[in-house]
Design a protein around this motif. Sequence first.
Motif, PDB file in Angstrom:
ATOM      1  N   PHE A 570      44.052  38.019  39.726  1.00 21.76           N
ATOM      2  CA  PHE A 570      45.472  37.577  39.932  1.00 21.76           C
ATOM      3  C   PHE A 570      46.282  38.819  38.428  1.00 21.76           C
ATOM      4  O   PHE A 570      45.383  38.617  37.206  1.00 21.76           O
ATOM      5  N   PRO A 572      48.351  40.270  36.714  1.00 26.17           N
ATOM      6  CA  PRO A 572      50.305  40.280  36.193  1.00 26.17           C
ATOM      7  C   PRO A 572      50.752  41.633  35.362  1.00 26.17           C
ATOM      8  O   PRO A 572      49.984  42.436  35.501  1.00 26.17           O
ATOM      9  N   ALA A 577      55.220  36.810  37.979  1.00 23.02           N
ATOM     10  CA  ALA A 577      55.329  35.026  37.266  1.00 23.02           C
ATOM     11  C   ALA A 577      55.340  33.708  38.886  1.00 23.02           C
ATOM     12  O   ALA A 577      54.408  32.938  38.734  1.00 23.02           O
ATOM     13  N   ARG A 580      51.849  33.552  39.797  1.00 26.71           N
ATOM     14  CA  ARG A 580      50.714  33.161  38.907  1.00 26.71           C
ATOM     15  C   ARG A 580      50.237  31.798  39.108  1.00 26.71           C
ATOM     16  O   ARG A 580      48.675  32.223  38.348  1.00 26.71           O
ATOM     17  N   GLU A 581      50.567  30.843  39.715  1.00 28.90           N
ATOM     18  CA  GLU A 581      49.471  29.263  39.764  1.00 28.90           C
ATOM     19  C   GLU A 581      48.913  29.225  40.766  1.00 28.90           C
ATOM     20  O   GLU A 581      48.811  28.413  40.827  1.00 28.90           O
ATOM     21  N   GLY A 597      44.146  41.226  33.482  1.00 30.24           N
ATOM     22  CA  GLY A 597      43.839  39.854  34.445  1.00 30.24           C
ATOM     23  C   GLY A 597      42.992  38.937  34.781  1.00 30.24           C
ATOM     24  O   GLY A 597      41.910  39.151  33.580  1.00 30.24           O
TER      25      GLY A 597
END
Lengths: 625, 84
Positions: A570, A572, A577, A580-581, A597
Amino acid sequence: MSQLRAQIDRWIAEGSGWGAAAGLHELLSAEGLSNATAAFALARYERLRPHLSLIPYKVAILRSFTVEPVIPILRVAGFRNGLDLTVQVGEFNVYAQEILDEASVLYGFDPQAVILAVDTRSVAPELWSEYADLSSRDAEAVVDRVCQQYRDWVQVFRRYTKAHLIVHELERPAFPAMGVFDGQSAPGQRERIAEINGRLRMLARETRGVYTLDYQGLVSRRGSDNWNDERKWRSVRLPIAAPHLPGLAGEWLRYLQPLSGRVAKVAVLDLDNTLWGGVVGEDGPTGIRLGSEHPGAAYQLFQRALLDLTRRGILLAVASKNNPADAMEVIEKHDGMLLRPHHFAALRINWNDKAASLREIAAELNVGVDSLAFLDDNPVERQRVRGELPEVMVIDLPEDPWKYATTIRECPFFERLALSEEDRHRTEYYTAEKQRVALESSSSTREDFLRSLEQVAEIAAVNPQTLARVAQLTQKTNQFNLTTRRYSEQQVTAMADDPACQVLSIRVKDRYCDNGLVGVAVTRDAGDACTIDTFLLSCRVIGRGVEAAFLAHMAEQARLRGKARLEGWFLPTKKNAPAREFYSSHGFEQVREEPQGSLWVLDLETKAAAWPDWIERGTQVEVTA
Amino acid sequence: MTGPVWEQVTQIAADVLGADRASLDEHSGPEKIESWDSVQHLNLMLALESHFSLQFDPDEMDKMTTLGKITQVIQAHAGSPSSS
């Protein structure tokens, strides 16, 4: 204006980047892009770089005429539009050698786009100035020779570089050599040159990343009597008169802007004195100027230009200070309106600040504020939006409404060089989305809602039909994008050809519409691991289980190929955003953390990625590896 | 030198050459100003042509080697009915 220059320099000295940028914008709007103003502005933009959000882009220009005075103008126009252009200009008339030699300065520069600015005088002198001496057979031979040369150049170019190529079409002389007799009894000078241009366009259509530039169209719009400067051509090899150099720079930008990806996805429109003449709250629906005749026709022409934008995949929205009832009466019922409620993806008709409305529109449509273009006749509103939201593309509508349509048609932010089926129908997708939102609010549970959507996902390897859309998604998707790696069509093709690589696309249908091709994944096998190089989805399908389905497919395929792990970075960015999860909420564990990342792993031997049972597998899903 | 043409010529020259306007006088030319090379000379000519809506002859362009001479050429254009 010398006061404004001094003020700009003070702002720069004080470190007020925004003030200086706004000052430069005002200066350029007032003076246009002459060589003097461009030189002044370029020196300032160079210093402002750290304060501006710019996309770097490398362009090489191969040419048969003097283009040096156009370069500062091009770079200033680029800075103004969010591009930091590095430009390399080839030597005079060595364009063929530059293209054909793999070790040339051109390829050493590694440009992202190359402009082949070659004119008729150089590449087909017989057709330019000796046509009267040619037999019909001679003329045909010249056409064939010229077309063959271009074909050779384009083929070699494509072999040596993945850069985009923009080829100037050929101009024809203002007067055919045979006067009005030209073309009367046999194909004439104009047809010969037009034939070359037609064949160039065909060559561009069949070669990836190659485009032609309608040079004759550009000259005609400006008027060839004004455009051409024979004295300058004979003395300094510059065929274009000084006032038209910005015209050439602007035409180049209409290609570079979409190639660089800094384009508008949504045109946000004011209503009064923008979509129609007058103020509906004061003049009433029958008092406004809008229709097919003077004076309302200016606004109808503008609406037609906007309607054309929707067919390029650009959404329309309204941000207007008005009584909603007054404005909607016009939009729904006025005979002169070409745009109707279903053409608008979002409406903000209220008395709020326009910057607030723009933010809301961006949120509602799931795009960044920097994807919005703002069109308003009121310079005060434009200035306010520039101040509040400097990332919005604020377009200066001219005072004369008859020039509105042209302003849209020549604006680089609305240009596209690749169009998918999805683009052509984008407005319809958003209309369907409004219906989905209505369904969601009437469903008792989230799961009921997801089931009632009746989604079908089709996952397939990239193919020639989907290539353009796949590349486009990697270029444009910012939010649900785990690595934000941008790929050209040529690069996607190279990955698809690599046996260790899988390039997948996902198409999603639901009860309201076919959303089209909305996601891309690229995975690469190495040892017992399968690495997710790219994983992205269009925001319109996020949160409905599509991302889980796509992941489940990748995991399944990797396991079938005997892989023990599925892993992915991932990386960023300012905008991703929403992604992100993703790995943490789908069973992945973080194994590395780097400044750029984090690396996540799913153990395929102990864990599964489940396909959501409310999504049906489409017919094209390949189950075998 | 003074006058409206001179004022405009110095503003344009300052922009193109990246020079401080106060430092320019009628003798300013390629020999005195380092940035005034052949490319900038062409840029300057084009900027002046755009601004004053006229076209210089190649002969004139060769002669316009100081800001004073440039101003004289432009004034001569303005005075002749065939200009612009």
